[in-house]
Design an enzyme around this catalytic site. Sequence first.
Site, PDB file in Angstrom:
ATOM      1  N   GLU A  46       0.792  -0.679   0.294  1.00 45.56           N
ATOM      2  CA  GLU A  46      -0.341   0.443   0.325  1.00 45.56           C
ATOM      3  C   GLU A  46       1.023   0.938  -0.007  1.00 45.56           C
ATOM      4  OE1 GLU A  46      -3.005  -3.269   1.832  1.00 45.56           O
ATOM      5  OE2 GLU A  46      -0.694  -2.249   2.310  1.00 45.56           O
ATOM      6  N   THR A  47       0.402   2.012  -1.074  1.00 41.45           N
ATOM      7  CA  THR A  47       0.740   3.637  -0.553  1.00 41.45           C
ATOM      8  C   THR A  47      -0.315   4.464   0.064  1.00 41.45           C
ATOM      9  OG1 THR A  47       2.266   2.826  -2.351  1.00 41.45           O
ATOM     10  CG2 THR A  47       1.756   5.803  -1.670  1.00 41.45           C
TER      11      THR A  47
END
Length: 298
Positions: A46-47
Site C-alpha cells: 500500500e501507499t
Amino acid sequence: MNNHYYIVDVFADNKYAGNPLAVFTNSANIDTQEMQSIAKEINYSETTFITSPQKNNGGYEVRIFTPNREIPFAGHPTLGTAYIIQQIIIQKPVEKIILNLEEGQIPVTINYKNSLPEWLWMRQQAPYFGSKLPGSVIAEVLRLNPSDIDLRWPIQEVSTGLPFIIVPLKNISALQQISLNVDKYYQLIAETEAKCILVFSPETYYPENNLHVRVFCHYMGMLEDPATGSANGCLAGYLTQYTYFGDENINIRVEQGYEIGRPSLLLLKASRNDVCIDINIGGKVILVAKGEFLVPAK
C-alpha cells in the site's frame, strides 16, 4: 511539482523488517489516476496520500492505494500514516490522531518513550462475520491436505472494514508448506466478498509469541503480505467470537512475514462488551527514508 514522501516500516522491531509503506504528506495536487500510478510505481502493498495537512471533522483525510486499486481501509497504512502525521505535520507529542478513511474515522493512540513514538494502536471497527467455507475448497486453494486444517474452528469471512477469509491450521509445518494455487484462488474469490486469505497456526517460531500468521492477497497486487493490521483485526474478532484461547478477552502477540524475509510483530487486543467486540491492533513504526516524487503539473 515535487511531492514529499516518507518510507516507514510498520510492525517492525528494526528497519528493513515489517511491512514497508510510502506516505505522501500533502497530496492536494495529485488526482486519483496519478495516485494509482504512483502506488503502482512504488509497488509496496500500500501507499497512502494525506490530501491536506489540516484537520477535517477532527481527522486527517487519507487515501490508501494498492498497486492495483484504492481500498477503504488497511492496517499498517493506518499506523504508518499516523506516525508520519505526528512526526512531520504535528511535530509534537499527541495522544491520539484520527484518520478519515473511506471506511470511516479510525483513531490511533500513541505511546511515547523519551518523547518518541514507541507503540501505536489503532481501534478497528466492530467485526462482521460472513460466510463459512468448506475445508476441502480452501485446501485446494492453499495446496494443503484437508487434514492440515483445524476443523474444530470455522473457516469464515470476517471484516472490520476490509474482509478476509480466516483459516485455522493445526501446526506451523502446514503453514510453511502453503503454495497458493492462483487459478483455484480466483475461482474462490469470485464467489466471496473477501479477496484475501489469512492462515494462522498456534505453533510459532518464538515461544513468546502466541500465533504465526500468513496473509495471501494476489487480488490486491501482492502474492503474500508481510504484516497485515486489517487482517489481524479480523483475526482478533474471530478469536474472541469463538473463544479460541478459552476466553472472550485476548491480549496476544502475532508473528508474520517470516516466510518472505520480513519478520513482523503485531499486538492484538480484543474484548466483548454488551454491544460488540472491541478490537485494537498495535505495533511499532520505523522511519527508513524520505524523498520527493516528481508529479507533472496539470
